[in-house]
Design an enzyme around this catalytic site. Sequence first.
Site, short mmCIF file in Angstrom:
data_model
loop_
_atom_site.label_atom_id
_atom_site.label_comp_id
_atom_site.label_asym_id
_atom_site.label_seq_id
_atom_site.Cartn_x
_atom_site.Cartn_y
_atom_site.Cartn_z
N TYR A 139 -59.50 -20.71 55.68
CA TYR A 139 -60.90 -20.33 55.96
C TYR A 139 -61.52 -21.12 57.10
O TYR A 139 -62.62 -20.80 57.55
CB TYR A 139 -61.76 -20.47 54.70
N LYS A 193 -47.65 -23.24 49.00
CA LYS A 193 -46.55 -22.31 49.29
C LYS A 193 -45.66 -23.06 50.27
O LYS A 193 -45.38 -22.60 51.38
CB LYS A 193 -47.16 -21.01 49.87
N ASP A 225 -47.81 -18.34 43.66
CA ASP A 225 -47.44 -17.10 42.96
C ASP A 225 -47.04 -17.41 41.51
O ASP A 225 -47.47 -16.72 40.57
CB ASP A 225 -46.34 -16.33 43.70
N ASP A 249 -59.81 -20.60 46.32
CA ASP A 249 -60.78 -19.53 46.11
C ASP A 249 -60.22 -18.54 45.09
O ASP A 249 -60.90 -18.11 44.16
CB ASP A 249 -61.03 -18.84 47.47
N ASP A 253 -60.98 -18.15 40.55
CA ASP A 253 -61.51 -16.96 39.86
C ASP A 253 -60.61 -16.58 38.69
O ASP A 253 -61.08 -16.12 37.66
CB ASP A 253 -61.62 -15.76 40.81
#
Length: 366
Positions: A139, A193, A225, A249, A253
């Site tokens: 971001y 990752k 993942d 982010d 959630d």
Amino acid sequence: MPKSLKIAVIPGDGIGPEITREAVRVLDVVQKKLGTFELDLQYQDTSVDRYRRTGVAMSDEAFADCKAADAIFLGAIGIPEVRLPDGTEVQPEIVLRLRFSLGLYSGIRPVKYYEGVQSRIMDPRIDYVVMRESTEGLYASRNGGNVVHDEIATDTMVISRMGTARIVRAAAKLARQRAAAKGRRGKVTCVDKANILRSYAFFRKVYDEVMDEFPDLDRDYAYVDAMMINMVLWPERYDVIVVENMFGDIISDLGPATVGGMGMAPSADAGDRWGMFQPSHGSAPTIAGQNIANPIATILSGAMMLNWLDERHPGLELKRAADLIDASVAEFVRKKEGLTTDIGGNGTTSGVGDGVIAVIEKAKLG
Ligand code: ATP
């Protein structure tokens, strides 16, 4: 005389004002009960609605008030249909301005199941914290990506040694505090990752270097993942999770979805000097003004604020106040009376505030 602390309060848009009202009532009752501190609340007219009315979402005076305050307490910001001239949302004008200007690099998102909450997963062992790096990562390219000849688009991931080290250090310190409070070893899980991208491999390398300073903590690694499965099937494995901005982010959630949804998800954005506290959810415009939104995430964000203030202003029993709010929310929810619809009841926003306050008022201070 109780010591006074300045709190800049931004109720914001949508359900923001109604959930802020309940959280402020709870904070008020707790400060009166303890009598060791006083919150001097300075309300700010800062919102997307203000942008609609005046063309400015947050005035320079409001920003200065936030900067001068001991902490910032925020409800929710956002009206989806109101946009900047370039078509983007107005919300970053407030939230990202505060986050970047005040160096709020830690996105702290506790994920905890409160018994009594009706949810797809109801596991009382779920109790961990996601520490999201909030100032760099993918971001960092916001407004800085490239679209070449309408054919190719690129955004660049930014992972710095300094940015990674400070979030890992903050995560490790939190794991240490939790370990001391719970009387067990602490653990920090690095989510990345690193098997695919050099930037994530570097994030992991810096994690390892910083964790050398914390031999009392366990190390743990997960690819993002795999984390999608682990957080649903084995959430009890986690203590503190440290993660890059965009992955943070996303996983922050998923976490709330395993404990009853966004209405149960408090959060903090903290740096070395400033702290901003707000629920993880947005302004939920479709349910605004109906007195049906769940204020618990906001009430718990208030408790996080008191906890954070305690480190800066020791001796005011702020941690005790925070613990009292958390325990009172837990007791109120356990009774399963008056809960809002998102967590299985048919109660109201103000009713939840009343219920939590009733528990606080009855509590015996040991
Ligand atoms: P943002 O982009 O600003 O984070 P969003 O568009 O992702 O926000 P939210 O405003 O967080 O969405 O709402 C997502 C869903 O969760 C909506 O269906 C909303 O009604 C519900 N929701 C969010 N907060 C609450 C709450 N406190 N109580 C009950 N339901 C909520």
